[in-house]
Design an enzyme around this catalytic site. Sequence first.
Site, PDB file in Angstrom:
ATOM      1  N   ASN A   9       2.552  -4.116  -2.718  1.00 39.89           N
ATOM      2  CA  ASN A   9       1.669  -3.307  -3.563  1.00 39.89           C
ATOM      3  C   ASN A   9       0.303  -3.986  -3.552  1.00 39.89           C
ATOM      4  O   ASN A   9       0.108  -4.994  -4.205  1.00 39.89           O
ATOM      5  CB  ASN A   9       2.246  -3.246  -4.991  1.00 39.89           C
ATOM      6  CG  ASN A   9       1.289  -2.577  -5.970  1.00 39.89           C
ATOM      7  OD1 ASN A   9       0.325  -1.912  -5.557  1.00 39.89           O
ATOM      8  ND2 ASN A   9       1.547  -2.744  -7.260  1.00 39.89           N
ATOM      9  N   LYS A  11      -2.409  -2.961  -4.758  1.00 39.01           N
ATOM     10  CA  LYS A  11      -3.239  -2.656  -5.927  1.00 39.01           C
ATOM     11  C   LYS A  11      -4.665  -2.293  -5.475  1.00 39.01           C
ATOM     12  O   LYS A  11      -4.823  -1.684  -4.426  1.00 39.01           O
ATOM     13  CB  LYS A  11      -3.223  -3.837  -6.895  1.00 39.01           C
ATOM     14  CG  LYS A  11      -1.782  -4.269  -7.211  1.00 39.01           C
ATOM     15  CD  LYS A  11      -1.656  -5.246  -8.327  1.00 39.01           C
ATOM     16  CE  LYS A  11      -0.177  -5.548  -8.535  1.00 39.01           C
ATOM     17  NZ  LYS A  11       0.085  -6.377  -9.695  1.00 39.01           N
ATOM     18  N   HIS A  94       4.108   2.313 -12.314  1.00 41.63           N
ATOM     19  CA  HIS A  94       3.860   0.862 -12.324  1.00 41.63           C
ATOM     20  C   HIS A  94       3.350   0.463 -13.708  1.00 41.63           C
ATOM     21  O   HIS A  94       2.625   1.233 -14.345  1.00 41.63           O
ATOM     22  CB  HIS A  94       2.838   0.505 -11.245  1.00 41.63           C
ATOM     23  CG  HIS A  94       2.685  -0.970 -11.074  1.00 41.63           C
ATOM     24  ND1 HIS A  94       1.908  -1.723 -11.925  1.00 41.63           N
ATOM     25  CD2 HIS A  94       3.237  -1.833 -10.191  1.00 41.63           C
ATOM     26  CE1 HIS A  94       1.992  -3.002 -11.554  1.00 41.63           C
ATOM     27  NE2 HIS A  94       2.785  -3.092 -10.496  1.00 41.63           N
ATOM     28  N   GLU A  96       1.016  -1.317 -14.654  1.00 44.97           N
ATOM     29  CA  GLU A  96      -0.445  -1.220 -14.819  1.00 44.97           C
ATOM     30  C   GLU A  96      -0.877   0.227 -15.053  1.00 44.97           C
ATOM     31  O   GLU A  96      -1.846   0.488 -15.770  1.00 44.97           O
ATOM     32  CB  GLU A  96      -1.145  -1.833 -13.591  1.00 44.97           C
ATOM     33  CG  GLU A  96      -1.030  -3.354 -13.615  1.00 44.97           C
ATOM     34  CD  GLU A  96      -1.015  -4.018 -12.246  1.00 44.97           C
ATOM     35  OE1 GLU A  96      -1.434  -3.401 -11.250  1.00 44.97           O
ATOM     36  OE2 GLU A  96      -0.567  -5.183 -12.182  1.00 44.97           O
ATOM     37  N   GLU A 166      10.375  -4.728 -12.873  1.00 48.77           N
ATOM     38  CA  GLU A 166       9.259  -5.674 -12.895  1.00 48.77           C
ATOM     39  C   GLU A 166       8.941  -6.070 -14.334  1.00 48.77           C
ATOM     40  O   GLU A 166       8.230  -5.337 -15.040  1.00 48.77           O
ATOM     41  CB  GLU A 166       8.013  -5.027 -12.290  1.00 48.77           C
ATOM     42  CG  GLU A 166       8.158  -4.610 -10.858  1.00 48.77           C
ATOM     43  CD  GLU A 166       6.796  -4.515 -10.172  1.00 48.77           C
ATOM     44  OE1 GLU A 166       6.608  -5.186  -9.163  1.00 48.77           O
ATOM     45  OE2 GLU A 166       5.926  -3.778 -10.679  1.00 48.77           O
ATOM     46  N   GLY A 172       1.817 -11.005 -11.576  1.00 47.94           N
ATOM     47  CA  GLY A 172       0.516 -11.637 -11.348  1.00 47.94           C
ATOM     48  C   GLY A 172       0.290 -12.895 -12.167  1.00 47.94           C
ATOM     49  O   GLY A 172      -0.833 -13.396 -12.253  1.00 47.94           O
ATOM     50  N   SER A 212       5.604 -11.835  -9.268  1.00 49.61           N
ATOM     51  CA  SER A 212       5.375 -13.166  -8.679  1.00 49.61           C
ATOM     52  C   SER A 212       6.404 -13.544  -7.608  1.00 49.61           C
ATOM     53  O   SER A 212       6.815 -14.698  -7.520  1.00 49.61           O
ATOM     54  CB  SER A 212       5.298 -14.235  -9.780  1.00 49.61           C
ATOM     55  OG  SER A 212       4.188 -13.969 -10.626  1.00 49.61           O
TER      56      SER A 212
HETATM   57  P1  PGA Z   1       2.780  -9.716  -8.252  1.00 47.73           P
HETATM   58  O1  PGA Z   1       2.731  -8.157  -8.573  1.00 47.73           O
HETATM   59  O2  PGA Z   1       3.714  -9.908  -7.077  1.00 47.73           O
HETATM   60  O3  PGA Z   1       1.358 -10.094  -7.927  1.00 47.73           O
HETATM   61  O4  PGA Z   1       3.289 -10.409  -9.475  1.00 47.73           O
HETATM   62  C1  PGA Z   1       3.893  -7.368  -8.527  1.00 47.73           C
HETATM   63  C2  PGA Z   1       3.565  -5.921  -8.838  1.00 47.73           C
HETATM   64  O5  PGA Z   1       2.739  -5.667  -9.712  1.00 47.73           O
HETATM   65  O6  PGA Z   1       4.141  -4.992  -8.236  1.00 47.73           O
END
Ligand code: PGA
Length: 251
Positions: A9, A11, A94, A96, A166, A172, A212
């Site tokens: 992803n 983003k 997601h 976000e 998640e 992140g 992560s």
């Molecule tokens: P990350 O993000 O691997 O940077 O923690 C995962 C995601 O938001 O899908």
Amino acid sequence: MRKPMIAGNWKMYKTRDEALQFLYNVNVQVPNNEYVDTVICAQAPLLRDLVKRQGDYLRIGAQNMHESTEGAFTGEVSAALLQNIGISYVLIGHSERRQYFNETDDSVNQKLHQAFRYGLTAIACVGESLETREANETDTFVENQVKKALNALGSEQVKALVIAYEPIWAIGTGVTATSQQAQDTIAMIRRVIASLYDTDTAQATRILYGGSVKPDNIDELLSMEDIDGALVGGASLSAKNFLKLVEAANK
Ligand code: PGA
């Protein structure tokens, strides 16, 4: 029996030049998708170019789409258009999107139905906040998200979609859920699917972990019985790291 999947992803990262360079670096090394599904979810304006250059086995996904077929929804992207330009996957709900763009369990459910109408494989995201985990309410919260997301979907549809668990506190932040925490919640999601549908459906549905994920923790995560792959943000931006994750899933 469930095919592993590594989905990147990106983003809101990467320009067109950077995205094409990434494909150039990974394309020939992406393993046969008979054994592992490899996906990159990118910003909408990159999608057509990426599809054109996706190589034999890499597949391209969108990060969002609207639940309506068409209409006066300035700034949104339709499932019909995604299908039309050759997109195979779409991330739905997601954290976000839920946090910054007001997506709800209800809109997630509508988007899942819409993705099916247009032949897109949805990767439906669920996961709790740190507050919820610390209050020991993870299972109830995630169970509720899953039930609402799957509302009125048939068992064949559920088998075809992908769920990504998640935990928001692990996205992140560099803090990964332990493989046992990830396994426990994902096994719980499988039990919820079994209770809504049947064991067959629960056993066939792929459930990824995200938050992560990196080359140095992927092996342990993938060794857990119910974890079928990973949804990866930060580590998917580097071709080298992304390929390491894909290799781990292809073992
Ligand atoms: P990350 O993000 O691997 O940077 O923690 C995962 C995601 O938001 O899908």
